[in-house]
Design an enzyme around this catalytic site. Structure first.
Site, mmCIF file in Angstrom:
data_model
loop_
_atom_site.group_PDB
_atom_site.id
_atom_site.type_symbol
_atom_site.label_atom_id
_atom_site.label_comp_id
_atom_site.label_asym_id
_atom_site.label_seq_id
_atom_site.Cartn_x
_atom_site.Cartn_y
_atom_site.Cartn_z
ATOM 1 C CB CYS A 114 -0.948 -0.001 1.189
ATOM 2 S SG CYS A 114 -2.112 -1.367 1.120
ATOM 3 C CG HIS A 250 -3.155 3.704 1.731
ATOM 4 N ND1 HIS A 250 -3.611 3.254 0.505
ATOM 5 C CD2 HIS A 250 -3.259 2.652 2.585
ATOM 6 C CE1 HIS A 250 -3.949 1.979 0.624
ATOM 7 N NE2 HIS A 250 -3.757 1.597 1.865
ATOM 8 C CG ASN A 280 -6.648 -0.625 1.051
ATOM 9 O OD1 ASN A 280 -5.895 -0.246 0.157
ATOM 10 N ND2 ASN A 280 -6.211 -1.029 2.227
#
Ligand code: UT7
Length: 323
Positions: A114, A250, A280
Site C-alpha cells: 500500500c 492512502h 482500499n
C-alpha cells in the site's frame, strides 16, 4: 538552480463493475452498516475476468499523458507500483511500456504494497534529480480482488481494483518550498512486522495465495506512523502545517484518515477522501485520489500536497510536493 520533478499530468482508471457493500450480505455475516461504520467504505470496483493490472495501468497512463500533452515516445521511464502484477515476471511496467508502444526508455515495478506509490514517486524523483530521466510515468495499479479470501469478512470487504498515474517532468526551481514539484520524501520499513499483513502464497508453493491481515494491529501502526512520516517529510521540505492545502492519504479506512489528519493538525476539509467509492486499492489509492481530487476541482496548480501511506512490510512513507 534546483532540478525538480513536477507533476504535469494525472489520470485514473476504474473497472466498470461497481460492487456495493450490500452485495457481501448474501455470502458473509456482514452488513452495509458495519462496513461503512468501521471503514467508511460504501462500494468498490472489481476488474472483469481477464482484465489485468497492466491493462488498467496503461489506461490511467494514457490519461496522464493526454493531460500533460506528452507522447509516450517522449517518456524516459515507467515506474509502476503494484503487488498484483499480471505475472511473477516480467514486470507489469514493461507490459505497460509495450501497450503504450514505447520502444525507448526503461520500465520496472516497485513492490511496497500500500506504500508502493509513495515509494515509486520517491524513486522516480531520484531518477529525475540525478538526471537519469527527464520524463517518468509513475503508476499505481492493483487487482486485489484476485488475492481475496472470499470467506474472510475481515479482509474481503475492504479492498478494490483500479489504477492511477502521474507524468513527472524535470523542471527547475529556486530550491525553496515555493518551487513546484516534489520537495521532500520520507521512506520507512520494518520487516519484523511481516505477519501483520501478507499474502500466504508465492513461488515456493506454486500458488499466488490470499491476503491475510491482523486489521486491529495494522490500524494501530497506521495511526502511529502516518502522521510521523508526514511530519518528517514536511520538516525536510521546510513546510509547516499552515502551508498544506491538501493531504492525499492512502485510502484504507476513514477512521485512520481522520485520526491522521487530526494528528497533523488539519481538518477533514483539507483531506482528499475517496475511500467510500474505491475501497482500499493498495498502491493505486493515492494516484486515484490525486486524479479524483483534480477532477473535483480540489487540487489546483500551486497547491501544497502531502501524501502518506502504510501497508504490508510494514512499509510506510510520505511525499511532499507542490502541484
Ligand atoms: O492498506 C493497508 C493498511 N490496512 C489498513 O490500514 C487496515 C487497518 N485496519 C482496519 O481498517 C480495521 O482494523 C478493520 C476495518 C479491518 C476492522 O475494524 P476494527 O474496528 O478493527 O474491527 P475488529 O477487527 O476489531 O473487529 C470487531 C468485530 C469482531 O467481532 P468480535 O470479535 O468483536 O465478536 C470481528 O469479527 O467485528 C467483526 N467483524 C465484522 N463484522 C461484520 C470483522 N469483519 C466484519 C465484517 N462484518 N465485515
Amino acid at each position: 538552480m534546483t532540478t525538480r520533478a513536477i507533476i504535469k499530468g494525472v489520470g485514473h482508471y476504474l473497472p466498470a463493475r461497481v460492487v456495493p457493500n450490500s452485495e457481501f450480505e448474501a455470502t458473509l455475516e456482514t452488513t452495509d452498516e458495519w462496513i461503512k461504520a468501521r471503514s467508511g467504505i460504501e462500494r468498490r470496483h472489481f476488474a472483469a475476468d481477464g482484465e489485468t493490472t497492466s491493462q488498467m495501468a496503461a489506461h490511467a497512463a494514457r490519461k496522464a499523458l493526454d493531460m500533460a500533452g506528452v507522447d509516450a515516445a517522449q517518456v524516459d521511464a515507467i515506474v509502476l507500483a503494484t503487488s498484483t502484477p499480471d505475472l511473477t515476471f516480467p514486470s507489469a511496467a514493461t507490459m505497460v511500456q509495450a501497450e503504450l508502444g514505447m520502444k525507448n526508455g526503461f520500465a520496472f515495478d516497485v513492490q511496497a504494497v500500500c506504500a508502493g506509490f509513495v515509494y515509486a514517486l520517491a524513486n522516480a524523483n531520484a531518477l529525475i534529480v540525478s538526471q537519469q530521466a527527464k520524463r517518468v510515468l509513475v503508476i499505481g495499479a492493483e487487482t486485489f480482488s484476485r488475492i481475496m479470501d472470499w470467506t474472510d469478512r475481515g479482509t474481503c470487504v475492504l479492498f478494490g481494483d483500479g489504477a492511477g498515474a502521474v507524468l513527472l517532468e524535470a523542471g527547475t526551481g529556486d530550491g525553496t518550498k515555493a518551487d513546484r514539484g516534489i520537495l521532500a520524501t520520507d521512506l520507512n520499513s520494518d520487516g519484523t512486522y511481516k505477519d501483520l499483513l501478507y499474502v500466504d502464497g508465492g513461488v515456493n508453493d506454486q500458488n499466488s495465495g490470499k491476503l491475510r491481515m491482523e486489521g486491529k494491529e495494522v490500524f494501530r501502526h497506521a495511526v502511529e506512523k502516518l502522521a510521523a512520516t508526514a511530519h518528517k517529510a514536511m520538516e525536510k521540505a521546510g513546510v509547516e502545517t499552515r502551508d498544506v492545502d491538501w493531504v492525499v492519504p492512502h485510502q484504507a479506512n476513514l477512521r485512520i484518515i481522520k485520526a491522521t489528519a487530526t494528528k497533523m493538525g488539519l481538518p477533514l476539509e483539507n483531506v482528499v477522501v475517496t475511500v467510500q467509492d474505491h475501497g482500499n486499492t493498495s498502491a493505486a489509492s493515492i494516484p486515484l485520489a490525486l486524479s479524483v481530487g483534480v477532477e473535483r476541482g480540489q487540487i489546483k496548480q500551486g497547491d501544497m500536497v502531502v501524501t502518506e501511506a502504510i501497508g504490508g512490510g510494514l512499509a510506510w512513507g510520505s511525499v511532499v510536493l507542490r502541484w
